[in-house]
Design a protein around this motif. Sequence first.
Motif, PDB file in Angstrom:
ATOM      1  N   THR A 115     -20.449 -17.661  47.992  1.00 36.73           N
ATOM      2  CA  THR A 115     -20.930 -16.513  47.214  1.00 36.73           C
ATOM      3  C   THR A 115     -22.258 -15.985  47.751  1.00 36.73           C
ATOM      4  OG1 THR A 115     -22.216 -17.829  45.653  1.00 36.73           O
ATOM      5  CG2 THR A 115     -19.885 -17.453  45.112  1.00 36.73           C
ATOM      6  N   GLY A 116     -22.982 -16.813  48.483  1.00 35.42           N
ATOM      7  CA  GLY A 116     -24.292 -16.413  48.981  1.00 35.42           C
ATOM      8  C   GLY A 116     -25.357 -16.416  47.910  1.00 35.42           C
ATOM      9  N   GLU A 117     -25.019 -16.886  46.716  1.00 41.69           N
ATOM     10  CA  GLU A 117     -25.982 -16.904  45.610  1.00 41.69           C
ATOM     11  C   GLU A 117     -27.033 -17.982  45.868  1.00 41.69           C
ATOM     12  OE1 GLU A 117     -26.020 -17.024  40.731  1.00 41.69           O
ATOM     13  OE2 GLU A 117     -24.133 -17.267  41.794  1.00 41.69           O
ATOM     14  N   ILE A 118     -28.290 -17.612  45.689  1.00 42.50           N
ATOM     15  CA  ILE A 118     -29.392 -18.549  45.917  1.00 42.50           C
ATOM     16  C   ILE A 118     -30.447 -18.350  44.832  1.00 42.50           C
ATOM     17  CG2 ILE A 118     -30.655 -17.038  47.509  1.00 42.50           C
ATOM     18  CD1 ILE A 118     -31.286 -19.668  49.125  1.00 42.50           C
ATOM     19  N   HIS A 119     -31.001 -19.460  44.358  1.00 36.23           N
ATOM     20  CA  HIS A 119     -32.045 -19.451  43.322  1.00 36.23           C
ATOM     21  C   HIS A 119     -33.103 -20.486  43.681  1.00 36.23           C
ATOM     22  CE1 HIS A 119     -29.628 -17.169  40.353  1.00 36.23           C
ATOM     23  NE2 HIS A 119     -28.612 -17.802  40.908  1.00 36.23           N
ATOM     24  N   ALA A 120     -34.291 -20.317  43.142  1.00 32.81           N
ATOM     25  CA  ALA A 120     -35.308 -21.356  43.271  1.00 32.81           C
ATOM     26  C   ALA A 120     -34.872 -22.529  42.402  1.00 32.81           C
ATOM     27  CB  ALA A 120     -36.663 -20.835  42.827  1.00 32.81           C
ATOM     28  N   ASN A 121     -34.979 -23.720  42.920  1.00 36.06           N
ATOM     29  CA  ASN A 121     -34.570 -24.925  42.199  1.00 36.06           C
ATOM     30  C   ASN A 121     -35.775 -25.470  41.421  1.00 36.06           C
ATOM     31  OD1 ASN A 121     -32.944 -27.047  41.397  1.00 36.06           O
ATOM     32  ND2 ASN A 121     -33.433 -28.281  43.177  1.00 36.06           N
TER      33      ASN A 121
END
Length: 161
Positions: free
Chosen positions: A140-146
Amino acid sequence: MRIFKYEINGVVLTALFSILGIVVVIILGSYNVKDLTEAKKAEKVLEELKRLRIALEKYYQVTNEYPNLTLEGAKDNLRILDYTDKNGKLVSFAKIYGHDTLPKTPAVENILESNAIYNTDSFKQGENYGGWSYDYSGNTGEIHANLPINIYSQGIDWNNY
């Protein structure tokens, strides 16, 4: 003599109030400095997140897939993801992104500065260790700060942002 004694007490009292006032100003100032520092950290993460998302989409437009940022060693050397396509053209996420390493999320409280990347398809249950959560497996290419909610005192839910 009695007047002199009151004057000394008045001077002592004035000095104590002055010292107390200075201490209060220092304490309030340190809170403002902390707020400003935390705001800058949040701003940095938001900026890096935007740059990562743009680079991921540009890469996808070229390759029709997202890069495997979770590949061991990729976080510190994005060049290991480089390859030559069937037309002989170099495809480089590092070049598209403009950096050879993933950015680090700033340290705060008990979370160390990190550019670790975690493959996940559920951003609602982030590990909150710092670094980045990325859905590579789901393509999906979805990325977030963890990061935990409100970690930089900005009210941001990083798993949903």
